[in-house]
Scaffold this motif. Structure first.
Motif, PDB file in Angstrom:
ATOM      1  N   TRP A 321       0.841  -1.207   0.000  1.00 32.11           N
ATOM      2  CA  TRP A 321       0.000   0.000   0.000  1.00 32.11           C
ATOM      3  C   TRP A 321       0.871   1.251   0.000  1.00 32.11           C
ATOM      4  O   TRP A 321       0.631   2.185  -0.767  1.00 32.11           O
ATOM      5  CB  TRP A 321      -0.912  -0.038   1.228  1.00 32.11           C
ATOM      6  N   GLY A 324       2.468   1.871  -3.432  1.00 30.51           N
ATOM      7  CA  GLY A 324       1.612   1.910  -4.613  1.00 30.51           C
ATOM      8  C   GLY A 324       1.747   0.670  -5.465  1.00 30.51           C
ATOM      9  O   GLY A 324       1.896   0.745  -6.692  1.00 30.51           O
ATOM     10  N   THR A 326      -0.576  -2.137  -4.995  1.00 26.11           N
ATOM     11  CA  THR A 326      -1.730  -2.920  -4.533  1.00 26.11           C
ATOM     12  C   THR A 326      -2.425  -3.667  -5.653  1.00 26.11           C
ATOM     13  O   THR A 326      -3.181  -4.595  -5.405  1.00 26.11           O
ATOM     14  CB  THR A 326      -2.778  -2.011  -3.868  1.00 26.11           C
ATOM     15  N   ILE A 331      -5.557   3.621  -6.522  1.00 22.35           N
ATOM     16  CA  ILE A 331      -4.852   3.623  -5.244  1.00 22.35           C
ATOM     17  C   ILE A 331      -3.349   3.733  -5.466  1.00 22.35           C
ATOM     18  O   ILE A 331      -2.660   4.539  -4.828  1.00 22.35           O
ATOM     19  CB  ILE A 331      -5.197   2.356  -4.443  1.00 22.35           C
ATOM     20  N   ASP A 332      -2.841   2.952  -6.400  1.00 16.84           N
ATOM     21  CA  ASP A 332      -1.402   2.987  -6.667  1.00 16.84           C
ATOM     22  C   ASP A 332      -0.974   4.347  -7.207  1.00 16.84           C
ATOM     23  O   ASP A 332       0.099   4.852  -6.865  1.00 16.84           O
ATOM     24  CB  ASP A 332      -1.036   1.880  -7.657  1.00 16.84           C
ATOM     25  N   VAL A 348      -8.533  11.261  -3.729  1.00 17.87           N
ATOM     26  CA  VAL A 348      -7.743  10.032  -3.720  1.00 17.87           C
ATOM     27  C   VAL A 348      -7.304   9.697  -2.298  1.00 17.87           C
ATOM     28  O   VAL A 348      -7.202   8.518  -1.935  1.00 17.87           O
ATOM     29  CB  VAL A 348      -6.545  10.154  -4.668  1.00 17.87           C
ATOM     30  N   ILE A 351      -9.954   7.617  -0.925  1.00 21.36           N
ATOM     31  CA  ILE A 351     -10.005   6.286  -1.520  1.00 21.36           C
ATOM     32  C   ILE A 351      -8.919   5.388  -0.933  1.00 21.36           C
ATOM     33  O   ILE A 351      -9.180   4.240  -0.539  1.00 21.36           O
ATOM     34  CB  ILE A 351      -9.855   6.376  -3.054  1.00 21.36           C
ATOM     35  N   VAL A 352      -7.685   5.893  -0.853  1.00 18.26           N
ATOM     36  CA  VAL A 352      -6.590   5.056  -0.348  1.00 18.26           C
ATOM     37  C   VAL A 352      -6.765   4.774   1.141  1.00 18.26           C
ATOM     38  O   VAL A 352      -6.399   3.693   1.624  1.00 18.26           O
ATOM     39  CB  VAL A 352      -5.206   5.678  -0.634  1.00 18.26           C
ATOM     40  N   PHE A 355      -9.440   2.067   1.577  1.00 13.32           N
ATOM     41  CA  PHE A 355      -8.894   0.764   1.212  1.00 13.32           C
ATOM     42  C   PHE A 355      -8.056   0.191   2.351  1.00 13.32           C
ATOM     43  O   PHE A 355      -8.182  -0.994   2.703  1.00 13.32           O
ATOM     44  CB  PHE A 355      -8.038   0.900  -0.053  1.00 13.32           C
ATOM     45  N   PRO A 406     -12.617   1.235  -5.328  1.00 12.05           N
ATOM     46  CA  PRO A 406     -11.562   1.909  -6.082  1.00 12.05           C
ATOM     47  C   PRO A 406     -11.768   1.869  -7.594  1.00 12.05           C
ATOM     48  O   PRO A 406     -11.298   2.760  -8.300  1.00 12.05           O
ATOM     49  CB  PRO A 406     -10.288   1.170  -5.661  1.00 12.05           C
TER      50      PRO A 406
END
Length: 484
Positions: A321, A324, A326, A331-332, A348, A351-352, A355, A406
């Motif tokens: 994670w 970046g 994943t 997410i990455d 973002v 979002i991350v 997750f 995501p």
């Protein structure tokens, strides 16, 4: 005439709208600006690497700005109260001007300064300047702090509007003889042992001048579309002012009034200007929470989450994670943007964070700690409050059943995949319909894009359905415990 001391902190690195600085200058006494670098104690408030890089640049710019108005910045290291007492004895200063702090460390520093001032016969004058509304002036009808944003912001808006910002002084009288000072280089703020800050240098211009230039550009170029496009990481429609605000290079009061002035000049900007000031309100809310709940970065505001079965500690999953890797492109892209530039688009960030804490069930404190170390805008209030929000254990928290998808988030807010292509170049040739879910692409599409899942780009690290079911079960147990 005896001189006065002006305590500079890492949240007051500006000349304009700096009440303590302006009032010190108006006192008629020679002013000695002093910055005490006291973050070597290893406590949780010690600045992270990206913020230390910013601080070094911002201090140098502020030092030059002071010299431009006939002053200097005296730099010392150690305990703030001890260093102020020593400098007062050395220079004969009788008054200390400072800006109010709200975090646990800053308040402890102020308490120590107050005790020292009383013992040494030094007059202490404290001013606001970091917030629009002071935390001890906004409360519910019962006198309690607000823990839900909307009523909090309505209460703020019922108060008198923030006063107009103060102009920067054109001159600041100093003493005949200046005391000795360390240099910014002596503070050893540069990245080490390897200089990893090339992306930061290429992205940012720390200092008050950079802050004002970015604010001007935002008002002219992006404010009109702010409300419509602020959630699009592929478009440059956010202000990106957060690190400048965090280091006090521009005041929120200045931004508030610039937004109001823009709205008065052009009524069509009203919706976006109000939305922008509302975002300033979210920062304000975070600081009010931090003031009333000093352990915000350590303990969940919702105490039933104390026993939540978070996963903790460094592991291959947490590292994936952080780096970046994943297998989920949006997410990455966000995590790599963070690593490269020290910043991440706000949508973002949500979002991350979702997750990590919900699909991986990782402890929000591990996410908060990574952001603290890698964000140039790492802020003790916003960072902690936002991670608690994402984890569902904080004020006005995201519902436990709200788990950001995501794939859908990427398709909605990065529809052509431009953001992903920028930060995940191994997916640059994927067509838009598959760039947020490359594992669903036919083999010929993957081959044409030069993508081999598990090799050139990771396969998804979790089965989202299983992860979601696991998260909902865990959060449902907490909910049941809360109502039992």
């Amino acid at each position: 005439m005896s001189s006065c001391l002006l305590l500079i902190t890492d949240t007051t690195l500006r000349l304009a709208d700096h009440p303590a600085l302006v009032r010190a200058g108006e006192s008629g006494a020679p002013v000695i600006p002093l910055y005490v670098h006291d973050d070597d104690g290893g406590d949780d408030w010690t600045l992270g690497g990206a913020a230390r890089w910013w601080l070094g640049r911002s201090l140098a710019v502020f030092q030059d700005a002071l010299e431009g108005i006939g002053s200097r910045l005296i730099i010392r290291k150690g305990d703030a109260a001890a260093e102020v007492a020593a400098l007062a004895a050395e220079t004969g200063a009788e008054t200390l001007f400072l800006t109010r702090s709200y975090d646990r460390h800053g308040r402890a520093r102020e308490a120590a300064l107050k005790r020292m001032a009383a013992a040494e016969g030094l007059t202490l004058k404290r001013y606001g300047g970091h917030l629009l509304f002071e935390p001890d002036t906004i409360a519910t009808q019962k006198g309690d702090p607000y823990t839900v944003f909307s009523p909090f912001w309505r209460a703020c808006l019922k108060e008198k509007p923030p006063k107009p910002p103060l102009d920067a002084p054109k001159a600041l009288a100093g003493p005949v003889t200046w005391p000795d000072s360390l240099t910014v280089a002596d503070l050893d703020l540069a990245p080490k042992p390897v200089d990893w800050a090339a992306g930061l240098r290429g992205t940012w211009t720390p200092g008050e001048g950079g802050a004002l230039a970015r604010a001007d550009a935002f008002i002219v170029d992006s404010l009109a579309s702010y409300k419509k496009h602020r959630d699009r990481p592929d478009l440059a429609h956010t202000s990106a002012l957060s690190p400048h605000i965090r280091f006090g290079e521009i005041s929120t009061r200045t931004l508030w009034h610039r937004a109001q002035e823009a709205m008065l000049r052009n009524e069509s900007l009203e919706a976006s200007a109000e939305h922008f000031t509302r975002e300033l309100g979210w920062r304000e809310f975070s600081y009010h929470l931090l003031y009333h709940f000093p352990d915000l970065a350590d303990a969940p505001l919702r105490t039933n989450f104390t026993a939540f079965p978070w996963r903790q500690g460094q592991s291959a999953e947490l590292t994936a994670w952080q780096k970046g890797r994943t297998g989920f492109p949006i997410i990455d892209a966000g995590m790599r943007q963070l690593w490269r530039t020290g910043w991440m688009h706000n949508r973002v960030r949500m979002i991350v964070a979702s997750f990590l804490v919900k699909e991986l069930l990782w402890h929000w404190r591990d996410g908060e700690a990574w952001f603290w170390d890698t964000l140039v805008d790492a802020d003790p209030a916003s960072n902690a409050a936002s991670w608690q929000w994402a984890a569902g254990c904080g004020a006005d928290a995201a519902p436990y059943f709200r788990i950001f998808n995501p794939i859908l988030q990427g398709e909605k807010f990065d529809p052509e995949g431009a953001y992903v292509r920028t930060y995940v170049p191994e997916l640059a040739h994927m067509p838009p319909e598959f760039i947020h879910k490359p594992w669903e692409a036919p083999a010929l599409v993957l081959s044409a894009a030069g993508v081999t899942l598990g090799d050139t780009y990771p396969a998804p690290m979790v089965d989202r359905k299983q992860a979601r079911d696991r998260a909902l079960k865990a959060f449902e147990e907490v909910k049941t415990a809360q109502t039992a």
